[in-house]
Scaffold this motif. Structure first.
Motif, PDB file in Angstrom:
ATOM      1  N   GLN A 134      -4.341 -32.778  27.905  1.00 29.79           N
ATOM      2  CA  GLN A 134      -5.057 -33.944  28.431  1.00 29.79           C
ATOM      3  C   GLN A 134      -4.547 -34.384  29.806  1.00 29.79           C
ATOM      4  N   GLY A 135      -4.425 -33.456  30.721  1.00 30.32           N
ATOM      5  CA  GLY A 135      -4.016 -33.794  32.080  1.00 30.32           C
ATOM      6  C   GLY A 135      -2.529 -33.930  32.271  1.00 30.32           C
ATOM      7  N   SER A 136      -1.739 -33.900  31.209  1.00 26.25           N
ATOM      8  CA  SER A 136      -0.280 -33.972  31.310  1.00 26.25           C
ATOM      9  C   SER A 136       0.306 -32.622  30.930  1.00 26.25           C
ATOM     10  N   SER A 137       1.516 -32.389  31.367  1.00 31.54           N
ATOM     11  CA  SER A 137       2.178 -31.134  31.025  1.00 31.54           C
ATOM     12  C   SER A 137       3.550 -31.420  30.441  1.00 31.54           C
ATOM     13  N   VAL A 138       3.973 -30.574  29.529  1.00 33.80           N
ATOM     14  CA  VAL A 138       5.277 -30.716  28.875  1.00 33.80           C
ATOM     15  C   VAL A 138       5.958 -29.354  28.892  1.00 33.80           C
ATOM     16  N   PRO A 139       7.298 -29.321  28.801  1.00 33.44           N
ATOM     17  CA  PRO A 139       7.993 -28.032  28.710  1.00 33.44           C
ATOM     18  C   PRO A 139       7.529 -27.258  27.478  1.00 33.44           C
ATOM     19  N   PHE A 140       7.579 -25.951  27.556  1.00 32.50           N
ATOM     20  CA  PHE A 140       7.041 -25.103  26.485  1.00 32.50           C
ATOM     21  C   PHE A 140       7.724 -25.351  25.148  1.00 32.50           C
ATOM     22  N   TRP A 141       9.017 -25.790  25.187  1.00 37.02           N
ATOM     23  CA  TRP A 141       9.746 -25.948  23.930  1.00 37.02           C
ATOM     24  C   TRP A 141       9.316 -27.188  23.148  1.00 37.02           C
ATOM     25  N   ALA A 194      -1.205 -21.250  27.855  1.00 41.57           N
ATOM     26  CA  ALA A 194      -0.088 -21.076  28.787  1.00 41.57           C
ATOM     27  C   ALA A 194       0.449 -19.649  28.779  1.00 41.57           C
ATOM     28  N   GLY A 195      -0.156 -18.754  28.001  1.00 41.70           N
ATOM     29  CA  GLY A 195       0.262 -17.359  28.025  1.00 41.70           C
ATOM     30  C   GLY A 195       0.913 -16.843  26.762  1.00 41.70           C
ATOM     31  N   TRP A 196       1.038 -17.685  25.731  1.00 41.79           N
ATOM     32  CA  TRP A 196       1.620 -17.240  24.468  1.00 41.79           C
ATOM     33  C   TRP A 196       0.582 -16.502  23.642  1.00 41.79           C
ATOM     34  N   SER A 197       1.027 -15.513  22.882  1.00 44.32           N
ATOM     35  CA  SER A 197       0.134 -14.880  21.906  1.00 44.32           C
ATOM     36  C   SER A 197       0.220 -15.666  20.604  1.00 44.32           C
ATOM     37  N   ALA A 198      -0.832 -15.554  19.804  1.00 41.92           N
ATOM     38  CA  ALA A 198      -0.858 -16.280  18.538  1.00 41.92           C
ATOM     39  C   ALA A 198       0.275 -15.828  17.623  1.00 41.92           C
ATOM     40  N   GLY A 199       0.542 -14.536  17.599  1.00 39.80           N
ATOM     41  CA  GLY A 199       1.591 -14.019  16.730  1.00 39.80           C
ATOM     42  C   GLY A 199       2.957 -14.572  17.088  1.00 39.80           C
ATOM     43  N   ALA A 200       3.255 -14.650  18.377  1.00 41.33           N
ATOM     44  CA  ALA A 200       4.553 -15.174  18.808  1.00 41.33           C
ATOM     45  C   ALA A 200       4.691 -16.645  18.455  1.00 41.33           C
ATOM     46  N   ALA A 201       3.617 -17.422  18.678  1.00 38.07           N
ATOM     47  CA  ALA A 201       3.659 -18.849  18.360  1.00 38.07           C
ATOM     48  C   ALA A 201       3.867 -19.079  16.865  1.00 38.07           C
ATOM     49  N   VAL A 202       3.162 -18.317  16.036  1.00 41.06           N
ATOM     50  CA  VAL A 202       3.300 -18.469  14.585  1.00 41.06           C
ATOM     51  C   VAL A 202       4.686 -18.049  14.125  1.00 41.06           C
ATOM     52  N   VAL A 244       0.654  -7.491  15.203  1.00 45.36           N
ATOM     53  CA  VAL A 244       0.368  -8.767  15.859  1.00 45.36           C
ATOM     54  C   VAL A 244       1.016  -8.756  17.239  1.00 45.36           C
ATOM     55  N   PRO A 245       0.250  -8.971  18.319  1.00 46.60           N
ATOM     56  CA  PRO A 245       0.842  -9.016  19.667  1.00 46.60           C
ATOM     57  C   PRO A 245       1.861 -10.144  19.782  1.00 46.60           C
ATOM     58  N   MET A 246       2.962  -9.883  20.485  1.00 52.53           N
ATOM     59  CA  MET A 246       4.021 -10.871  20.671  1.00 52.53           C
ATOM     60  C   MET A 246       4.259 -11.079  22.165  1.00 52.53           C
ATOM     61  N   HIS A 247       3.654 -12.113  22.733  1.00 54.70           N
ATOM     62  CA  HIS A 247       3.843 -12.452  24.140  1.00 54.70           C
ATOM     63  C   HIS A 247       4.297 -13.900  24.237  1.00 54.70           C
ATOM     64  N   VAL A 248       5.317 -14.146  25.071  1.00 55.30           N
ATOM     65  CA  VAL A 248       5.837 -15.501  25.256  1.00 55.30           C
ATOM     66  C   VAL A 248       5.776 -15.863  26.732  1.00 55.30           C
ATOM     67  N   SER A 249       5.900 -17.157  27.004  1.00 51.22           N
ATOM     68  CA  SER A 249       5.860 -17.653  28.379  1.00 51.22           C
ATOM     69  C   SER A 249       6.703 -18.922  28.467  1.00 51.22           C
ATOM     70  N   THR A 250       7.359 -19.110  29.607  1.00 49.49           N
ATOM     71  CA  THR A 250       8.141 -20.332  29.827  1.00 49.49           C
ATOM     72  C   THR A 250       7.385 -21.331  30.710  1.00 49.49           C
ATOM     73  N   ALA A 251       6.107 -21.073  30.970  1.00 52.35           N
ATOM     74  CA  ALA A 251       5.312 -21.988  31.796  1.00 52.35           C
ATOM     75  C   ALA A 251       5.087 -23.308  31.061  1.00 52.35           C
ATOM     76  N   ALA A 252       4.892 -24.378  31.839  1.00 48.58           N
ATOM     77  CA  ALA A 252       4.620 -25.690  31.247  1.00 48.58           C
ATOM     78  C   ALA A 252       3.293 -25.650  30.484  1.00 48.58           C
ATOM     79  N   VAL A 253       3.196 -26.471  29.438  1.00 44.67           N
ATOM     80  CA  VAL A 253       2.005 -26.510  28.584  1.00 44.67           C
ATOM     81  C   VAL A 253       1.239 -27.796  28.865  1.00 44.67           C
ATOM     82  N   ALA A 254      -0.068 -27.675  29.090  1.00 42.53           N
ATOM     83  CA  ALA A 254      -0.896 -28.828  29.479  1.00 42.53           C
ATOM     84  C   ALA A 254      -1.645 -29.397  28.279  1.00 42.53           C
TER      85      ALA A 254
END
Length: 322
Positions: free
Chosen positions: A232-239, A47-55, A220-230
């Motif tokens: 198995q065919g469903s999507s949930v809010p990024f949080w 969904a556009g997040w970098s690994a560093g930001a997620a961790v 470590v790159p730090m990129h975040v996104s507020t797009a929905a996360v998919a």
């Protein structure tokens, strides 16, 4: 660090039997919650997040969740943190931040499966450390279990077809292995008097600070996104996956991992933690539709057998010491 007398107490019949059972339960819980992290994170990365930001956010959320319980567990004994500053620093900087940074740098240069396999040679490193540092010579069964579990990992990760190796990637993966081995050894230390919640929270807080600094420094790159996360065919809010990463795959996993190591000892706990690979495959199937192949199920059976053999080897070693 654990001593052989501690292992005897853990594995002897009677009240220690329930300690062993609870230790195995905590170890399985830790492996399952750690295993969920990859699938949750992959959705965020797509969904556009970098690994560093997620961790970084994962560790920050976990530290925040554990802050109040950790403070209560100390019962005003704040001096324990000062006396164990070295332990907390090693846990937060090496076992948490260092391990994660090394692993994500490794996957830049090599296949994820190969990097994970190298990192999960940590149990072998733990055996070597306990042997060289404390004279805990592994028995034949322990070594046999290590070999069987290693073969199982090769099958689970489906590496039989061969993989290209990068020298730089291998070096980073070995760094992640050192971080994982440090996690098991430091988690098993009981002589410090620091409650598991306090160790986990203080280590996570320090690890989070290190990750943020690494991001600011451009390591470590730090990129975040507020797009929905998919998934198995469903999507949930990024949080939603962010909370899952912080609460389930970090707060729960680190605390249960420490509790397991203190009941089982660093060697046995590190081998039970190999189940994380199996749980990761199951969650990848459920959330991402990545169905494991038959050879991976066979590898899972080898891992389980290896864990059982290691457990038997630990019992024999403890009995001989007794």
């Amino acid at each position: 660090m654990t001593t052989m007398a501690d292992d005897v107490g853990r594995l002897a019949p009677g009240p220690a039997g329930s300690r062993l059972a609870s230790g195995l339960g905590f170890a399985v819980l830790s492996a399952a919650s750690f295993g969920l992290s990859g699938s949750l994170a992959k959705g965020l990365l797509d969904a556009g997040w970098s690994a560093g930001a997620a961790v970084a956010i994962r560790v920050l959320v976990a530290a925040a969740v554990l802050a109040a319980p950790a403070a209560l567990s100390l019962r005003g004994r704040w001096g324990l943190l000062r006396r164990n500053a070295g332990l907390v620093a090693g846990y937060g900087l090496v076992a948490v931040a260092g391990c994660q940074l090394a692993y994500f740098n490794a996957v830049v240069h090599m296949q994820v499966g190969v990097a994970l396999l190298i990192e999960y040679t940590a149990p072998v490193a733990v055996i070597g450390w306990m042997w060289l540092r404390h004279g805990h010579r592994p028995g034949v069964l322990t070594l046999a279990g290590a070999l069987v579990a290693a073969l199982g990992l090769v099958l689970v990760l489906d590496l039989l077809s061969g993989a290209d190796l990068s020298v730089v990637g291998v070096a980073w993966a070995l760094g992640a292995m050192v971080g994982a081995a440090t996690y098991f050894v430091l988690s098993a230390s009981e002589s410090n008097g620091l409650p598991p919640l306090a160790l986990a929270c203080s280590g996570l807080t320090l690890g989070a600070a290190a990750l943020v600094l690494a991001g600011l420094a451009g390591v470590v790159p730090m990129h975040v996104s507020t797009a929905a996360v998919a998934y198995q065919g469903s999507s949930v809010p990024f949080w939603v996956p962010l909370l899952g990463l912080g609460v389930v795959t970090a707060a729960v996993s680190y605390v249960s991992g420490i509790a397991a190591s203190r009941r089982l000892g660093s060697r046995l706990a590190s081998f039970v933690a190999l189940l994380e690979v199996l749980f990761a495959l199951v969650f990848a199937w459920l959330l991402l539709g990545e169905l494991p192949r038959g050879v991976q199920f066979v590898g899972g059976a080898f891992i389980l057998v290896g864990v059982v053999v290691v457990k038997l080897g630990e019992r024999r070693t403890a009995a001989a010491a007794g």
